[in-house]
Design a protein around this motif. Structure first.
Motif, mmCIF file in Angstrom:
data_model
loop_
_atom_site.group_PDB
_atom_site.id
_atom_site.type_symbol
_atom_site.label_atom_id
_atom_site.label_comp_id
_atom_site.label_asym_id
_atom_site.label_seq_id
_atom_site.Cartn_x
_atom_site.Cartn_y
_atom_site.Cartn_z
ATOM 1 N N GLY A 190 0.782 -1.228 0.000
ATOM 2 C CA GLY A 190 0.000 0.000 0.000
ATOM 3 C C GLY A 190 0.814 1.279 0.000
ATOM 4 N N LYS A 191 2.117 1.182 -0.216
ATOM 5 C CA LYS A 191 2.972 2.377 -0.214
ATOM 6 C C LYS A 191 2.545 3.364 -1.300
ATOM 7 N N GLY A 192 2.327 2.838 -2.498
ATOM 8 C CA GLY A 192 1.979 3.705 -3.617
ATOM 9 C C GLY A 192 0.677 4.443 -3.397
ATOM 10 N N GLY A 193 -0.302 3.784 -2.782
ATOM 11 C CA GLY A 193 -1.585 4.418 -2.526
ATOM 12 C C GLY A 193 -1.459 5.583 -1.561
ATOM 13 N N VAL A 194 -0.631 5.426 -0.533
ATOM 14 C CA VAL A 194 -0.428 6.515 0.420
ATOM 15 C C VAL A 194 0.301 7.678 -0.248
ATOM 16 N N ILE A 195 1.336 7.364 -1.000
ATOM 17 C CA ILE A 195 2.082 8.423 -1.695
ATOM 18 C C ILE A 195 1.158 9.199 -2.630
ATOM 19 N N LYS A 196 0.295 8.479 -3.317
ATOM 20 C CA LYS A 196 -0.633 9.133 -4.247
ATOM 21 C C LYS A 196 -1.546 10.090 -3.510
ATOM 22 N N ARG A 197 -2.053 9.700 -2.336
ATOM 23 C CA ARG A 197 -2.952 10.571 -1.589
ATOM 24 C C ARG A 197 -2.206 11.760 -0.990
#
Length: 306
Positions: free
Chosen positions: A92-99
């Motif tokens: 889920g790293k990418g999802g957090v970075i995106k937000r």
């Protein structure tokens, strides 16, 4: 009875897999898809689920508003921030970075996601290629994986030897202390998920054509070597958790809660202050009697299909 149990588990798994599809989409699209979701009995989703999603979007927008204030403070004060995002594949790293980046100015908030080193970079000092991406005054840089590749994927997959790993562990505390002494703030996050959750997310990627690009042979091999990655992660956290740059572990099984928790925690790590808002005045457009707007040639216009 066994057949009934298997059917029940299969239906539950399929419902969870469908939820994983929906959870991966962008915020606005998530909102629309959630309105169409149904439970296993074909009935509308439970009000509790819908209530949490409404709360999630409210909280996310609030936190993103605070991130805008944080970035404004960083730019005004010349502060420098490096945020490392590490974790297992599909954590889920990418999802957090995106937000985090969704509402921020990309000129002063960058994401560094470095590919595998080329032949020249393999001969450099290990940290050398990461240094070029460090922030200047007033900038925030997020590393979607970082120099900790050496302690994780490179070690587990055999891309480096144990002597190189030991040299990394000798060097990285001093490297990070040097950066903090120079005025760069380092914040390190590890995203933790369970064995079962990673399997579910990998299956979701396999069956969703919009996400298959996220799967690489390396990802699939990492799944097989789950225990090796666990041992490597535990040693990494133990040997590189230093006062100047401590590790923070984000529980990532519930992706929406993980996003909110991580962003909320990040905001607490930087001593930002809100500045007084300046009144913005839209200037009056100048108008000239001899100005005529030339029509756009028809063959240059994008067809309006929607």
């Amino acid at each position: 009875m066994a057949t009934h149990d298997n059917s029940f588990h299969s239906e539950t798994f399929n419902a969870r897999l469908l939820q994983e599809f929906y959870d991966s989409y962008d915020e606005e699209l998530e909102m629309e898809l959630d309105d169409l979701r149904f439970n296993d009995n074909g009935e509308p989703q439970q009000e509790g689920d819908r209530a949490f999603r409404r709360r999630y979007f409210r909280e996310l927008l609030h936190l993103q508003g605070e991130l805008v204030k944080l970035q404004d403070w960083v730019m005004r004060t010349g502060h420098r921030v490096v945020i490392l995002f590490e974790g297992r594949d599909a954590a889920g790293k990418g999802g957090v970075i995106k937000r985090i980046t969704q509402r921020l100015n990309p000129r002063t908030c960058r994401v560094a996601a470095l590919p595998a080193p080329n032949d020249r970079e393999k001969t450099q000092w290990y940290f050398q290629r990461y240094i070029a991406h460090l922030p200047a005054a007033g900038e925030m840089v997020m590393f979607d994986r970082s120099w900790y590749n050496r302690a994780g994927v490179e070690r587990v997959m055999g891309f480096c030897n144990e002597a190189e790993v030991e040299e990394f562990y000798r060097s990285v505390p001093e490297f990070e202390k040097m950066l903090t002494r120079s005025g760069i703030q380092i914040i390190k996050y590890w995203f933790s998920i369970t064995d079962e959750e990673q399997e579910l997310r990998f299956l979701s990627r396999i069956h969703d054509p919009l996400k298959q690009w996220k799967l690489s042979p390396m990802d699939l091999e990492s799944r097989r070597r789950w225990e090796d990655y666990t041992e490597a992660k535990e040693e990494m956290l133990e040997r590189t958790h230093i006062p100047e740059a401590p590790w923070w572990v984000v529980q990532g099984v519930d992706k929406k809660r993980a996003r909110l928790n991580c962003i909320s925690h990040l905001l607490q790590q930087v001593p930002y202050e809100e500045s007084e808002s300046k009144t913005i005045m839209l200037p009056t457009r100048e108008r000239h009697e001899d100005y005529r707007r030339a029509p756009v040639p028809e063959n240059m216009v994008v067809p309006e299909k929607y």
